[in-house]
Design a protein around this motif. Structure first.
Motif, PDB file in Angstrom:
ATOM      1  N   GLU A  53      -1.417   1.176  10.309  1.00  0.00           N
ATOM      2  CA  GLU A  53      -0.530   1.709   9.258  1.00  0.00           C
ATOM      3  C   GLU A  53       0.651   0.773   9.016  1.00  0.00           C
ATOM      4  O   GLU A  53       1.068   0.589   7.872  1.00  0.00           O
ATOM      5  CB  GLU A  53      -0.029   3.112   9.622  1.00  0.00           C
ATOM      6  CG  GLU A  53      -1.012   4.219   9.342  1.00  0.00           C
ATOM      7  CD  GLU A  53      -1.109   4.587   7.864  1.00  0.00           C
ATOM      8  OE1 GLU A  53      -0.629   3.857   6.985  1.00  0.00           O
ATOM      9  OE2 GLU A  53      -1.682   5.650   7.584  1.00  0.00           O
ATOM     10  N   GLU A  54       1.190   0.179  10.074  1.00  0.00           N
ATOM     11  CA  GLU A  54       2.302  -0.761   9.909  1.00  0.00           C
ATOM     12  C   GLU A  54       1.861  -1.991   9.116  1.00  0.00           C
ATOM     13  O   GLU A  54       2.585  -2.468   8.244  1.00  0.00           O
ATOM     14  CB  GLU A  54       2.863  -1.186  11.273  1.00  0.00           C
ATOM     15  CG  GLU A  54       3.669  -0.119  11.970  1.00  0.00           C
ATOM     16  CD  GLU A  54       4.982   0.204  11.279  1.00  0.00           C
ATOM     17  OE1 GLU A  54       5.538  -0.664  10.572  1.00  0.00           O
ATOM     18  OE2 GLU A  54       5.448   1.346  11.433  1.00  0.00           O
ATOM     19  N   SER A  64      -0.505   4.419   4.092  1.00  0.00           N
ATOM     20  CA  SER A  64      -1.681   4.880   3.350  1.00  0.00           C
ATOM     21  C   SER A  64      -1.879   6.385   3.478  1.00  0.00           C
ATOM     22  O   SER A  64      -2.202   7.051   2.503  1.00  0.00           O
ATOM     23  CB  SER A  64      -2.938   4.159   3.830  1.00  0.00           C
ATOM     24  OG  SER A  64      -3.320   4.626   5.113  1.00  0.00           O
ATOM     25  N   GLY A  65      -1.750   6.920   4.688  1.00  0.00           N
ATOM     26  CA  GLY A  65      -2.004   8.341   4.893  1.00  0.00           C
ATOM     27  C   GLY A  65      -3.471   8.705   4.780  1.00  0.00           C
ATOM     28  O   GLY A  65      -3.819   9.880   4.704  1.00  0.00           O
ATOM     29  N   LYS A  72     -11.587   1.054   4.752  1.00  0.00           N
ATOM     30  CA  LYS A  72     -12.141   0.291   3.628  1.00  0.00           C
ATOM     31  C   LYS A  72     -11.470  -1.073   3.485  1.00  0.00           C
ATOM     32  O   LYS A  72     -12.128  -2.081   3.215  1.00  0.00           O
ATOM     33  CB  LYS A  72     -11.981   1.099   2.342  1.00  0.00           C
ATOM     34  CG  LYS A  72     -12.526   0.429   1.105  1.00  0.00           C
ATOM     35  CD  LYS A  72     -12.295   1.305  -0.100  1.00  0.00           C
ATOM     36  CE  LYS A  72     -12.494   0.512  -1.370  1.00  0.00           C
ATOM     37  NZ  LYS A  72     -11.968   1.182  -2.534  1.00  0.00           N
ATOM     38  N   GLU A  73     -10.147  -1.111   3.685  1.00  0.00           N
ATOM     39  CA  GLU A  73      -9.416  -2.359   3.510  1.00  0.00           C
ATOM     40  C   GLU A  73      -9.360  -3.205   4.788  1.00  0.00           C
ATOM     41  O   GLU A  73      -8.688  -4.229   4.822  1.00  0.00           O
ATOM     42  CB  GLU A  73      -8.018  -2.076   2.971  1.00  0.00           C
ATOM     43  CG  GLU A  73      -8.074  -1.475   1.568  1.00  0.00           C
ATOM     44  CD  GLU A  73      -6.735  -1.457   0.873  1.00  0.00           C
ATOM     45  OE1 GLU A  73      -5.806  -2.172   1.303  1.00  0.00           O
ATOM     46  OE2 GLU A  73      -6.627  -0.725  -0.123  1.00  0.00           O
ATOM     47  N   GLY A  74     -10.034  -2.755   5.843  1.00  0.00           N
ATOM     48  CA  GLY A  74     -10.165  -3.561   7.046  1.00  0.00           C
ATOM     49  C   GLY A  74      -9.012  -3.521   8.019  1.00  0.00           C
ATOM     50  O   GLY A  74      -8.918  -4.359   8.912  1.00  0.00           O
ATOM     51  N   TYR A  75      -8.122  -2.547   7.877  1.00  0.00           N
ATOM     52  CA  TYR A  75      -7.003  -2.443   8.793  1.00  0.00           C
ATOM     53  C   TYR A  75      -7.366  -1.710  10.083  1.00  0.00           C
ATOM     54  O   TYR A  75      -6.679  -1.837  11.087  1.00  0.00           O
ATOM     55  CB  TYR A  75      -5.826  -1.696   8.128  1.00  0.00           C
ATOM     56  CG  TYR A  75      -5.174  -2.473   7.028  1.00  0.00           C
ATOM     57  CD1 TYR A  75      -4.273  -3.492   7.296  1.00  0.00           C
ATOM     58  CD2 TYR A  75      -5.453  -2.188   5.698  1.00  0.00           C
ATOM     59  CE1 TYR A  75      -3.668  -4.201   6.287  1.00  0.00           C
ATOM     60  CE2 TYR A  75      -4.857  -2.897   4.674  1.00  0.00           C
ATOM     61  CZ  TYR A  75      -3.963  -3.901   4.978  1.00  0.00           C
ATOM     62  OH  TYR A  75      -3.374  -4.602   3.963  1.00  0.00           O
ATOM     63  N   LEU A  76      -8.437  -0.906  10.033  1.00  0.00           N
ATOM     64  CA  LEU A  76      -8.789  -0.047  11.171  1.00  0.00           C
ATOM     65  C   LEU A  76     -10.299   0.068  11.285  1.00  0.00           C
ATOM     66  O   LEU A  76     -10.990   0.209  10.269  1.00  0.00           O
ATOM     67  CB  LEU A  76      -8.176   1.353  10.960  1.00  0.00           C
ATOM     68  CG  LEU A  76      -8.229   2.337  12.108  1.00  0.00           C
ATOM     69  CD1 LEU A  76      -7.312   1.890  13.240  1.00  0.00           C
ATOM     70  CD2 LEU A  76      -7.811   3.725  11.637  1.00  0.00           C
TER      71      LEU A  76
END
Length: 159
Positions: A53-54, A64-65, A72-76
C-alpha cells in the motif's frame, strides 16, 4: 467374578481428577502458544500489505483500498490477501482520505484480521475472552495496521 474394592475405585477417581487438573492447566498454555504462532503469520502478511500500500501511495498519491488493484498492478502477491489459517478469507482493507486542519488531504488506510477469523478452530472460550477484552478496552478485536479515523503512519496495533 472380579471383586473391586473401594480403594481401587478411589484410586481411579483420583487419577481421573489428576488428569483433568493437568489438562486444565495445559489448555491455556497450549492456546497461547498456538495463538502466538498464528499471530506471527498474520503480522507478517499485514506488514507485506502495508509495504504494498505504501508503494502504491507513493506512485498514485492515495491508498488503493483494494486487493484487486494491488495484485493487478503487481504490488502484492495474490496469496497475501488471504488471512492465514482460514478458508481463503480476505483481510479487511479500507482506504480513505481525510482533510487535515490545514486543508491538506491525508490519505489513510486500514487492514486487519479479526480474532475469530485467524484463531478459528482453537478454544472458543479463549477467543471469546480475547474479543470481549478488546471490545471493553475500546481496541480492535484482532490484528490491524493503519487506522481510517486517525493518522498513525500505518502502525500495527501490536507495535
Amino acid at each position: 467374578m472380579i471383586k473391586i474394592s473401594n480403594n481401587h475405585i478411589l484410586a481411579l477417581i483420583a487419577a481421573v481428577l489428576a488428569v483433568t487438573c493437568v489438562m486444565s492447566v495445559c489448555s491455556p498454555i497450549r492456546f497461547e502458544r498456538q495463538q502466538a504462532g498464528r499471530e506471527q503469520a498474520v503480522k507478517e502478511r499485514l506488514i507485506k500489505i502495508r509495504y504494498a500500500e505504501e508503494k502504491y501511495r507513493k506512485a498514485n498519491g492515495v491508498y488503493s483500498g483494494s486487493f484487486d488493484i494491488l495484485v493487478k498492478e503487481g504490488y502484492l502477491a495474490d496469496s497475501l490477501q488471504y488471512i492465514p489459517y482460514t478458508e481463503k478469507k480476505k483481510f479487511d482493507l479500507t482506504a480513505t482520505t481525510q482533510i487535515g486542519k490545514s486543508g491538506r488531504q491525508i490519505p489513510l488506510m486500514e487492514c486487519g484480521a479479526m480474532y475469530n477469523d485467524y484463531l478459528s478452530g482453537l478454544d472458543e472460550n479463549s477467543i471469546a475472552n480475547l474479543i470481549e477484552e478488546a471490545n471493553n478496552a475500546g481496541r480492535y478485536p484482532g490484528l490491524k495496521i493503519g487506522d481510517i479515523t486517525t493518522p498513525n503512519d500505518n502502525a500495527g496495533n501490536w507495535e
